[in-house]
Enzyme design. Structure first.
Site, PDB file in Angstrom:
ATOM      1  N   HIS A 197      35.587  70.014  51.531  1.00 45.30           N
ATOM      2  CA  HIS A 197      34.248  69.471  51.793  1.00 45.30           C
ATOM      3  C   HIS A 197      33.435  70.587  52.438  1.00 45.30           C
ATOM      4  CE1 HIS A 197      35.673  69.246  55.891  1.00 45.30           C
ATOM      5  NE2 HIS A 197      36.657  68.444  55.517  1.00 45.30           N
TER       6      HIS A 197
ATOM      7  N   HIS B 151      35.028  72.877  55.100  1.00 44.57           N
ATOM      8  CA  HIS B 151      35.850  73.978  54.573  1.00 44.57           C
ATOM      9  C   HIS B 151      34.956  75.069  53.980  1.00 44.57           C
ATOM     10  CE1 HIS B 151      38.645  70.424  53.917  1.00 44.57           C
ATOM     11  NE2 HIS B 151      39.419  71.227  54.622  1.00 44.57           N
TER      12      HIS B 151
ATOM     13  N   GLN C  35      53.700  69.344  59.376  1.00 45.09           N
ATOM     14  CA  GLN C  35      52.792  68.864  60.417  1.00 45.09           C
ATOM     15  C   GLN C  35      52.509  67.363  60.308  1.00 45.09           C
ATOM     16  OE1 GLN C  35      49.704  71.769  59.145  1.00 45.09           O
ATOM     17  NE2 GLN C  35      48.232  70.088  59.409  1.00 45.09           N
TER      18      GLN C  35
ATOM     19  N   GLY D 270      38.043  75.716  61.945  1.00 45.53           N
ATOM     20  CA  GLY D 270      36.883  74.893  62.300  1.00 45.53           C
ATOM     21  C   GLY D 270      37.043  74.314  63.703  1.00 45.53           C
TER      22      GLY D 270
ATOM     23  N   ASP E  94      38.731  70.842  64.641  1.00 42.78           N
ATOM     24  CA  ASP E  94      40.091  70.653  65.150  1.00 42.78           C
ATOM     25  C   ASP E  94      40.264  71.552  66.370  1.00 42.78           C
ATOM     26  OD1 ASP E  94      41.411  68.949  62.884  1.00 42.78           O
ATOM     27  OD2 ASP E  94      40.219  70.478  61.884  1.00 42.78           O
TER      28      ASP E  94
ATOM     29  N   VAL F 157      30.989  70.737  60.888  1.00 43.73           N
ATOM     30  CA  VAL F 157      29.953  70.295  59.948  1.00 43.73           C
ATOM     31  C   VAL F 157      30.002  68.771  59.881  1.00 43.73           C
ATOM     32  CG1 VAL F 157      29.134  70.418  57.568  1.00 43.73           C
ATOM     33  CG2 VAL F 157      30.158  72.428  58.640  1.00 43.73           C
TER      34      VAL F 157
ATOM     35  N   SER G 227      35.626  65.233  57.044  1.00 50.87           N
ATOM     36  CA  SER G 227      37.078  65.332  57.080  1.00 50.87           C
ATOM     37  C   SER G 227      37.591  64.892  55.722  1.00 50.87           C
ATOM     38  CB  SER G 227      37.626  64.407  58.172  1.00 50.87           C
ATOM     39  OG  SER G 227      39.002  64.149  57.935  1.00 50.87           O
ATOM     40  N   SER G 228      38.660  65.548  55.266  1.00 53.79           N
ATOM     41  CA  SER G 228      39.237  65.146  53.979  1.00 53.79           C
ATOM     42  C   SER G 228      39.660  63.681  54.047  1.00 53.79           C
ATOM     43  CB  SER G 228      40.442  66.015  53.654  1.00 53.79           C
ATOM     44  OG  SER G 228      40.074  67.370  53.697  1.00 53.79           O
TER      45      SER G 228
HETATM   46  P1  AMP Z   1      42.223  70.986  56.843  1.00 49.66           P
HETATM   47  O1  AMP Z   1      42.123  71.130  55.362  1.00 49.66           O
HETATM   48  O2  AMP Z   1      41.877  69.648  57.342  1.00 49.66           O
HETATM   49  O3  AMP Z   1      43.509  71.531  57.379  1.00 49.66           O
HETATM   50  O4  AMP Z   1      41.096  71.940  57.426  1.00 49.66           O
HETATM   51  C1  AMP Z   1      41.057  73.308  57.109  1.00 49.66           C
HETATM   52  C2  AMP Z   1      40.098  73.994  58.033  1.00 49.66           C
HETATM   53  O5  AMP Z   1      38.809  73.420  57.884  1.00 49.66           O
HETATM   54  C3  AMP Z   1      40.486  73.817  59.495  1.00 49.66           C
HETATM   55  O6  AMP Z   1      40.271  75.035  60.185  1.00 49.66           O
HETATM   56  C4  AMP Z   1      39.553  72.747  59.963  1.00 49.66           C
HETATM   57  O7  AMP Z   1      39.265  72.826  61.343  1.00 49.66           O
HETATM   58  C5  AMP Z   1      38.308  73.073  59.152  1.00 49.66           C
HETATM   59  N1  AMP Z   1      37.460  71.883  59.074  1.00 49.66           N
HETATM   60  C6  AMP Z   1      37.811  70.637  58.717  1.00 49.66           C
HETATM   61  N2  AMP Z   1      36.774  69.797  58.839  1.00 49.66           N
HETATM   62  C7  AMP Z   1      35.736  70.534  59.283  1.00 49.66           C
HETATM   63  C8  AMP Z   1      34.380  70.254  59.606  1.00 49.66           C
HETATM   64  N3  AMP Z   1      33.872  69.029  59.492  1.00 49.66           N
HETATM   65  N4  AMP Z   1      33.606  71.255  60.046  1.00 49.66           N
HETATM   66  C9  AMP Z   1      34.098  72.510  60.163  1.00 49.66           C
HETATM   67  N5  AMP Z   1      35.355  72.846  59.871  1.00 49.66           N
HETATM   68  C10 AMP Z   1      36.173  71.869  59.444  1.00 49.66           C
END
Ligand code: AMP
Length: 497
Positions: A270, A273, A297, A383, A386, A412, A421-422
């Protein structure tokens, strides 16, 4: 042609300049029997004022937007719109050199409109009553939106601690130079454009959309296209997918890369990312995105099973942004038989999220260290969404003296404040509405107030809402909405993103 003119609205911005010029020309202004009544009143008052004037003299208005029908019931009528922005602080010289639209229905009206414009010192041109909207829109873009652009550009200069007035001579010179296009888009320098975008996203995200729209429009003028549309330096951009560690290493070895940026993700990309990928693209020679739903995890196999996945879409999006390599290994590739080496960030990894998801940060730290070891990036991108994950990685980098720079980008959010968030794709419309309570509660920046708001909100199970002493400190929270667990945080210092 006309000797006696009455100006209605002579105290207004246009009316005062016009009256002063007519007086200079010796035209009788206070006549009881005017040959022409010129309405310099606000647009919305034109029709009413016109109806109050006895038929007989010519009647005209100076509005760009108002059709001639507003002058009903008068038949001897025209419009004369000076294409200029007027100020009461200045006199009739404001008219000099400006153009003026003459809108008329008969030759006699046209002749009078041209005569009036020329008498005022304007360059007249004809305009169809039906073409007014396009003409007026053009005028608004040129004058009003120039103000908008100056505001936008000014806030970028302010972000760089430069006085915004420094822009004014530059803006004037662009006009004096006949609007000749210079700068990165004219040169086809997309890397600079991406760097602009990265900093705008970080410092003034509200300007991103404006910048993108203007960049596209400017590219069209320059006869160039942004590489994310189609091509870059003659070749179609697509990210190469590597499934194994040797494959990725071979790809990296074959590149003359002064710097490698690594963006670890679990996919289902999204805008959150994408903001990390764009920053990496702007700052690094080679960008590697990992795409791996890391089983280590997830404590709960059901949670792992329902995690959203869409590799084809993710690879396409990564390619559009200019990611060079997508590392999408299998679980066996990352955790081969006999795997038994784990990284544990002991204290930081056992509070908050760590308390509710035992082993989570052990899985995160281990996979991130392994990804760093494989890709050997100079920068890794995470991001702020987290926040605890960032803190755990920062600690690991320090404790293990890893030679990598940690880059953290702001959270974001959707327009209504929900952090992207995914997992949001797993929410029903009703759950999504309820989930909004989390970002709203955290926005209070007050744990007690946030807890109260969340307790009152319908059907959210709160795991925790606490201030965490991270860098920067944050108010962090986790809730469960139906089967979906969501986390969010707001920084309590800095730019509050
Ligand atoms: P994930 O795929 O959930 O493991 O996230 C991958 C990276 O994207 C991580 O560093 C997250 O912190 C970042 N991320 C996820 N959601 C957001 C967001 N809404 N804004 C900024 N970064 C994000």
């Amino acid at each position: 042609m006309i000797e006696r003119i009455q100006v209605v609205g002579a105290g207004g911005r246009v009316g005062s300049a016009v009256s002063a010029r007519l007086a200079e020309r010796g035209l009788l202004l206070d006549s009881d029997e005017p040959e022409l009544v010129l309405l310099c009143v606000p647009d919305r008052a034109i029709a009413e004022v016109a109806r109050g004037i006895a038929p007989g003299p010519w009647i005209a208005h100076v509005s760009g937007a108002t059709p001639l029908a507003a002058l009903d019931p008068h038949g001897r009528r025209f419009g004369m719109h000076p294409l200029q922005s007027f100020s009461k602080a200045r006199g009739p010289e404001q008219l000099d050199g400006s153009w003026a639209a003459v809108i008329s229905e008969t030759d006699a009206a046209r002749a009078r409109g041209f005569w009036l414009a020329e008498t005022l010192g304007l360059h007249p041109f004809e305009l169809d009553d039906e073409s007014r909207a396009a003409y007026h829109a053009g005028a608004a873009v040129a004058s009003n939106y120039l103000v908008t652009l100056r505001h936008a550009a000014g806030s970028l200069l302010e972000a760089a601690d430069v006085p915004p007035e420094a822009l004014d001579p530059l803006m004037r010179r662009v006009i004096d130079n006949g609007f000749e296009l210079t700068g990165p888009i004219a040169r086809g320098d997309w890397e600079t454009v991406e760097r602009h975008l990265a900093t705008i996203r970080e410092q003034l995200p509200e300007l991103e959309e404006l910048y993108l729209v203007l960049a596209e429009a400017t590219a069209a003028i320059a006869g160039r296209r942004r590489p994310s549309d189609t091509v870059s330096q003659g070749s179609v951009r697509s990210a190469k997918v590597c499934r194994t560690i040797p494959e990725l290493r071979a790809e990296l070895a074959g590149r003359d890369a002064r710097s490698v940026g690594l963006v670890p993700t679990m996919g289902s990309l999204h805008e959150g990312h994408l903001s990390l990928l764009r920053a990496a693209r702007a700052e690094c020679d080679t960008v590697v995105m990992s795409l791996f739903v890391n089983p280590a995890q997830f404590a709960d196999p059901a949670d792992l099973g329902r995690y959203p996945r869409d590799e084809a879409r993710d690879v396409a999006l990564a390619g559009e942004i200019g990611v060079d390599l997508v590392f999408a290994p299998s679980a066996d590739e990352m955790y081969p038989d006999g795997f038994q080496t784990w990284v544990e960030v002991t204290e930081l990894g056992s509070t908050l999220e760590g308390e509710f998801r035992p082993g989570h940060f052990r899985g995160v730290a281990t996979v991130v260290l392994k990804l760093i070891s494989i890709a050997r990036p100079s920068r890794v991108y995470f991001g702020q969404k987290d926040a605890q994950q960032v803190e755990v990685i920062r600690r690991m980098i320090r404790d293990l003296a890893l030679d990598v720079e940690l880059r953290v980008l702001p959270t974001v959010r959707d327009a209504d404040g929900l952090a992207l968030s995914s997992r949001n794709t797993l929410l029903s419309a009703e759950e999504r509405r309820r989930a909004l309570a989390l970002s709203r509660a955290l926005a209070t920046r007050d744990p007690a107030a946030a807890r109260e708001l969340l307790t009152d909100s319908n059907g959210l199970a709160v795991d925790y809402v606490e201030i965490a002493d991270f860098d920067p400190p944050v108010l962090a929270g986790a809730v469960r909405v139906g089967d979906t667990r969501l986390i969010d945080n707001v920084p309590l210092e800095g730019d509050n993103k």
